[in-house]
Design an enzyme around this catalytic site. Structure first.
Site, PDB file in Angstrom:
ATOM      1  N   LYS A  60      34.106  36.923  36.222  1.00 14.44           N
ATOM      2  CA  LYS A  60      34.584  37.471  37.556  1.00 14.44           C
ATOM      3  C   LYS A  60      36.168  37.576  37.525  1.00 14.44           C
ATOM      4  O   LYS A  60      36.530  37.522  36.510  1.00 14.44           O
ATOM      5  CB  LYS A  60      34.533  36.296  38.363  1.00 14.44           C
ATOM      6  N   TYR A  87      31.448  36.222  28.064  1.00 13.99           N
ATOM      7  CA  TYR A  87      31.063  36.057  29.540  1.00 13.99           C
ATOM      8  C   TYR A  87      32.257  35.811  29.890  1.00 13.99           C
ATOM      9  O   TYR A  87      32.112  34.206  30.461  1.00 13.99           O
ATOM     10  CB  TYR A  87      29.906  36.075  30.042  1.00 13.99           C
ATOM     11  N   ASP A 144      46.185  37.763  37.621  1.00 11.70           N
ATOM     12  CA  ASP A 144      46.378  37.286  37.945  1.00 11.70           C
ATOM     13  C   ASP A 144      47.144  36.344  36.745  1.00 11.70           C
ATOM     14  O   ASP A 144      46.855  35.904  35.595  1.00 11.70           O
ATOM     15  CB  ASP A 144      45.178  36.101  37.867  1.00 11.70           C
TER      16      ASP A 144
HETATM   17  P1  13P Z   1      40.760  32.881  40.551  1.00 12.86           P
HETATM   18  O1  13P Z   1      39.967  33.949  40.100  1.00 12.86           O
HETATM   19  O2  13P Z   1      41.660  33.842  42.150  1.00 12.86           O
HETATM   20  O3  13P Z   1      42.083  32.887  39.809  1.00 12.86           O
HETATM   21  O4  13P Z   1      40.516  31.871  40.963  1.00 12.86           O
HETATM   22  C1  13P Z   1      39.715  30.628  40.471  1.00 12.86           C
HETATM   23  C2  13P Z   1      39.267  29.419  41.152  1.00 12.86           C
HETATM   24  O5  13P Z   1      38.998  28.591  40.205  1.00 12.86           O
HETATM   25  C3  13P Z   1      39.079  28.994  42.546  1.00 12.86           C
HETATM   26  O6  13P Z   1      39.203  27.641  43.104  1.00 12.86           O
HETATM   27 MG    MG Z   2      43.808  31.977  39.937  1.00 10.56          MG
HETATM   28 MG    MG Z   3      42.539  35.105  41.781  1.00  9.93          MG
HETATM   29 MG    MG Z   4      38.156  35.062  40.154  1.00  6.11          MG
END
Ligand code: 13P
Ligand code: MG
Ligand code: MG
Ligand code: MG
Ligand code: 13P
Length: 380
Positions: free
Chosen positions: A230, A227, A11
């Site tokens: 995700k 950490y 991203d």
């Molecule tokens: P992404 O991991 O897709 O960038 O999304 C992060 C987020 O905070 C969505 O609310």
């Molecule tokens: Mg994002």
């Molecule tokens: Mg994303």
């Molecule tokens: Mg994400």
């Protein structure tokens, strides 16, 4: 000759907020990758799932190859420049380093790769997700490769009756273990049902250890001592003739399951299977999306994709996911919509606790804090 399929993703900015990687970014990536065809790559396909850019590449250089990883890194760096120019949201979000050091692992991008001898016909499915994490594949991988109610091929195809082996990562202790189904099915489930700690990295066919599936789960490891939690994952799954059929692979998503991610990476919500056109998560920044791109390899050439979840037969799964989304949303900031603290991607809760620290006190014996201030004799 062996073919390697590498899917590298990141991203590098959203239009607007975290919803979409716009065409300008995909063009920037495609420009770099296109120039590498023949020299480094055999073929490629560039797409996005929400705000994540997914680069599918085929080549003869094996997994963890410097040249291929550098190519993806350069393409994503160029896209970051465009994202900065357009002032997109979170420009460069997943590129955590200023310089490349031989492998994208640990630098931010996610990566799923497998090397194999191309079969007489080599169908494969590339899954791309947004608003979730790699443990989202635990349940569907189990269904695909170990549940005969999902995959009747486990019963009918003699080359699958010996089952499949799972490489399971322990995210907290940074260890991995190889487990075989059907023999160790229950012990496997004891691990992979815990999405806080375990994520499936690879699946091999039991009979001959042929690679069947791989997911991008590096980022679940600690990076730079922190950490980082995700990463919206990708996965590659081989299909047919000794592997689950394409329809058996997809069937694992026909009955949506709950995954972690969604708003701020801090909520449980349904995983909704969608076609490429519908991979634009915006409601509460979600719910989580998964696309399934079907390819046939032809001497490494990527024939396709067939946008597999665009099938109207997945409409019911989408309806159900939306109903689950309603149900989860009704809980607002309460668990179990909100994730447990250990799984939250970023949270201000420690700060909130800090400001309250001095106001916490021991609970007295009589367990009563507020003293009676007036004598409400009229009530007696
Ligand atoms: P992404 O991991 O897709 O960038 O999304 C992060 C987020 O905070 C969505 O609310
Ligand atoms: Mg994002
Ligand atoms: Mg994303
Ligand atoms: Mg994400
Ligand atoms: P076709 O008859 O359409 O080739 O399908 C065969 C099959 O095995 C479907 O799973």
């Amino acid at each position: 000759e062996k073919i390697t399929v590498s899917v590298i993703k990141a991203d590098v900015g959203g239009l607007c907020g975290h919803t979409l990687a716009p065409i300008e970014l995909l063009d920037a990536v495609e420009y770099v990758v296109e120039n590498a065809v023949d020299e480094t790559l055999i073929d490629y396909y560039v797409t996005n799932c929400g705000d994540d850019i997914d680069i599918v590449m085929t080549h003869n250089k094996g997994t963890d190859n410097d040249e291929v990883h550098k190519l993806a890194w350069d393409a994503l760096t160029d896209a970051t420049d465009v994202a900065k120019e357009l002032k997109l949201y979170g420009a460069g979000q997943d590129l955590l380093s200023d310089s490349f050091s031989g492998n994208v692992k640990g630098l931010g991008p996610g990566c799923a790769e497998m090397e194999f001898v191309e079969r007489r016909s080599e169908p494969l499915v590339v899954f791309c997700c947004d608003k979730t994490d790699p443990a989202a594949f635990n349940l569907p991988f189990y269904k695909m490769f170990s549940s005969p109610f999902n995959t009747p091929g486990l019963v009918f195809d003699p080359s699958m009756t010996e089952g499949f082996k799972y490489e399971v990562m322990d995210i907290i202790d940074h260890k991995r273990v190889l487990m075989s189904t059907p023999v160790e099915t229950y012990s496997l489930l004891a691990l992979i049902g815990n999405l806080e700690r375990y994520a499936i990295k690879r699946v091999y066919r039991g009979r001959d250890n042929e690679i069947a599936a791989v997911a991008s789960s590096e980022k679940l490891n600690m990076m730079a001592g922190e950490y980082v939690g995700k990463d919206d994952p990708v996965a590659i799954v081989r299909a047919q003739s000794g592997f689950p059929a394409v329809g058996e692979i997809l069937e694992a998503f026909a009955n949506p399951h709950l995954v972690s991610g969604w708003m701020r990476g801090c909520h449980w919500g349904p995983m909704m299977p969608v076609g490429e056109e519908d991979a634009m998560p915006s409601r509460f920044d979600g719910p989580a999306r998964i696309m399934a791109l079907g390819f046939q390899l032809s001497k490494g050439r990527l024939v396709g994709p067939n946008d597999l979840f665009a099938d109207v037969a997945f409409d019911k799964a989408r309806d159900k996911a939306l109903e689950m989304a309603e149900m989860m949303r009704s809980m607002g900031p309460f668990q179990p919509h909100r994730l447990p603290e250990s799984m939250m991607e970023y949270t201000s809760v420690p700060k909130v606790l800090k400001t309250l620290e001095s106001r916490f006190e021991e609970i007295p014996e009589n367990n009563c804090k507020l003293e009676k201030t007036t004598d409400r004799g009229d009530l007696e």
